[in-house]
Design a protein around this motif. Structure first.
Motif, short mmCIF file in Angstrom:
data_model
loop_
_atom_site.label_atom_id
_atom_site.label_comp_id
_atom_site.label_asym_id
_atom_site.label_seq_id
_atom_site.Cartn_x
_atom_site.Cartn_y
_atom_site.Cartn_z
N SER A 291 8.73 -37.39 109.01
CA SER A 291 9.63 -38.47 108.96
C SER A 291 9.75 -38.91 110.39
O SER A 291 10.09 -40.41 110.51
N ALA B 67 16.65 -39.64 107.10
CA ALA B 67 16.71 -40.34 108.11
C ALA B 67 17.17 -41.90 108.08
O ALA B 67 17.47 -42.51 108.78
N ALA C 16 12.61 -38.37 104.78
CA ALA C 16 12.84 -39.69 104.88
C ALA C 16 14.12 -40.29 104.26
O ALA C 16 14.52 -41.20 104.91
N GLY D 50 8.21 -31.63 107.20
CA GLY D 50 8.38 -32.95 106.49
C GLY D 50 9.52 -33.86 107.52
O GLY D 50 9.41 -35.11 107.65
N LEU E 107 8.89 -42.93 111.40
CA LEU E 107 10.11 -43.86 111.42
C LEU E 107 10.18 -44.24 112.88
O LEU E 107 10.63 -45.43 113.44
N LEU F 200 8.93 -34.14 102.35
CA LEU F 200 8.82 -35.50 102.97
C LEU F 200 9.60 -36.15 102.46
O LEU F 200 10.31 -36.98 103.55
#
Length: 83
Positions: free
Chosen positions: A74, A17, A14, A70, A78, A10
Motif C-alpha cells: 500500500s 491509507a 489500502a 499489505g 500510493l 492488502l
C-alpha cells in the motif's frame, strides 16, 4: 484461506491509507470514518483467516507477516503513483 488473508491485508492497508490526511483526496464519495472502520475490520479478518489457515502459533506469525506485506504494498502503490 491464505489468499483471503492476503487480499484482506492488502485491502485493509489500502483503506487505512486512503483514510489518512495525505491520501484522502484520491477517493471521494466514501466517508473517511467508513474507510477506517473497513480497514480495521479487514485487519481483523486477516488475523482470523491466518489463524484458520495455519493454526494459532504460525497463524499469528503469518498474519503479522501478511499485514506487513499489505502495508508495504500500500505504501509503495500510493507514494509512487501520482494523482
Amino acid at each position: 484461506m491464505i489468499v483471503l488473508a492476503l487480499l484482506s491485508a492488502l485491502g485493509a492497508f489500502a483503506l487505512l491509507a486512503l483514510a489518512s490526511d495525505r491520501h484522502r483526496h484520491r477517493w471521494t464519495g466514501v466517508d473517511v470514518a467508513w474507510r477506517r472502520r473497513g480497514g480495521w475490520a479487514l485487519v481483523a479478518l486477516t488475523v482470523v483467516a491466518a489463524f484458520a489457515a495455519w493454526g494459532p502459533v504460525y497463524g499469528a506469525i503469518g498474519g503479522m507477516g501478511l499485514l506487513m506485506l499489505g502495508a508495504g504494498a500500500s505504501f509503495l502503490a500510493l507514494n509512487l503513483t501520482q494523482r
